[in-house]
Design an enzyme around this catalytic site. Structure first.
Site, PDB file in Angstrom:
ATOM      1  CG  ASP A 127      44.780  45.390  48.077  1.00 45.29           C
ATOM      2  OD1 ASP A 127      45.842  44.941  48.539  1.00 45.29           O
ATOM      3  OD2 ASP A 127      44.710  46.454  47.429  1.00 45.29           O
TER       4      ASP A 127
ATOM      5  CG  ASP B 112      49.244  49.147  50.601  1.00 43.78           C
ATOM      6  OD1 ASP B 112      50.303  49.770  50.617  1.00 43.78           O
ATOM      7  OD2 ASP B 112      48.933  48.303  51.469  1.00 43.78           O
TER       8      ASP B 112
ATOM      9  N   GLY C 286      49.635  42.483  49.903  1.00 44.74           N
ATOM     10  CA  GLY C 286      51.001  42.331  49.431  1.00 44.74           C
ATOM     11  C   GLY C 286      51.927  43.300  50.142  1.00 44.74           C
TER      12      GLY C 286
ATOM     13  CG  ASP D 241      44.195  48.937  44.245  1.00 40.01           C
ATOM     14  OD1 ASP D 241      44.511  48.073  45.100  1.00 40.01           O
ATOM     15  OD2 ASP D 241      44.987  49.799  43.832  1.00 40.01           O
TER      16      ASP D 241
END
Length: 294
Positions: free
Chosen positions: A85, A87, A175, A241
């Protein structure tokens, strides 16, 4: 044989280990060994001849938090694939929240982001709602946000470059948006980027996305697709996260939750709550002398 590696406060490590050992024995198991790794002397490795890795994870979480932990049912090796991921994992910020600050609505959008990360909102609808709120924002805000707001997470580039140096394939799947992820991936050393794209017309955001949505199912599919190309027996590592990372963390051999929301940490078989991203290298048993600064 469940194997656990952990990094915890050295001042209380012995006391906590004694308590954990008693708990293991109370559950009817035996601690075969507990020793510090030769490759990284602050990493404690525990071996249990019988038992389930999930039960060991719960025990470690209870007795050693805050700690950096990795639990595996098989010997721990350097992965052939690393999918992460972006962010709040590879960078310190949530890009859409920082971009919203330029529109004067950061507080409102950040509240939606937090609920989505906790798994309280459907990811796609929450994403589209936030993107619509950015309608008519200048494209220049993206460039300014990148240059003034976005900071790599400590240890991010060292983690990526070190894994690459050992033949590991690296993929950033987010995302968030390609307009941020592409330059960040180049900066950190990722070989592939999968993400969403903000639609722009006449130098302004339209409030829409261009193309399909990268959600939790796409994150998992990306990991599984990359793994299939590497062939049978390839080991995977994933970091994330939030709730959107859960399927990817579950699918990976080593799913590591980084300073994570409860949903992500519960799904993972590893977590980083104490150190930075270089703790992943320590838990994998890669000596610091072999780390690549990039």
């Amino acid at each position: 044989m469940p194997i656990a590696r952990l990094i915890a406060d050295p001042a209380s490590l012995e006391t906590r280990l004694d308590a954990a050992t008693r708990a293991i024995e109370a559950d009817g198991y035996e601690l075969a060994s507990a020793m510090m790794l030769e490759s990284n002397e602050d990493v404690l490795e525990l071996l249990i001849p019988e038992g389930e890795a999930e039960a060991l994870q719960k025990l470690l979480s209870k007795h050693f938090d805050p700690a950096d932990v990795l639990v595996s049912q098989a010997p721990i090796v350097t992965p052939a694939l690393f999918v992460s991921d972006m962010d709040s994992t590879m960078i310190e910020q949530e890009c859409i929240d920082e971009l919203a600050d330029f529109a004067g609505i950061k507080h409102h959008i950040a509240a939606i982001t937090e609920r989505a990360m906790q798994g309280e909102l459907d990811f796609e609808s929450a994403l589209r709602e936030r993107v619509m709120l950015l309608r008519d924002l200048s494209e220049e805000a993206i460039f300014e946000c990148l240059s003034t707001r976005i900071v790599p997470m400590p240890g991010a580039r060292v983690l990526v470059e070190t894994l690459k140096s050992r033949g590991c394939r690296t993929v950033l799947v987010t995302g968030g948006f390609h307009q941020f992820a592409d330059p960040i991936a180049e900066q950190l050393g990722f070989e592939r980027v999968v993400g969403n794209r903000l639609a722009i017309d006449g130098g302004k955001l339209t409030g829409q996305l261009a193309g399909s949505v990268t959600d939790s199912s796409v994150k998992r599919a990306t990991l599984e697709g990359e793994l299939a190309e590497l062939g049978e027996g390839a080991v995977s590592l994933a970091t994330g996260d939030g709730a959107n990372d859960v399927p990817m963390l579950l699918a990976a051999d080593y799913g590591v939750a980084y300073r994570a929301k409860p949903a992500a940490k519960l799904a993972a078989n590893g977590w980083i709550d104490r150190g930075d991203l270089t703790s992943v290298l320590k838990l994998l048993g890669i000596p610091q002398s072999e780390w690549v600064a990039g």
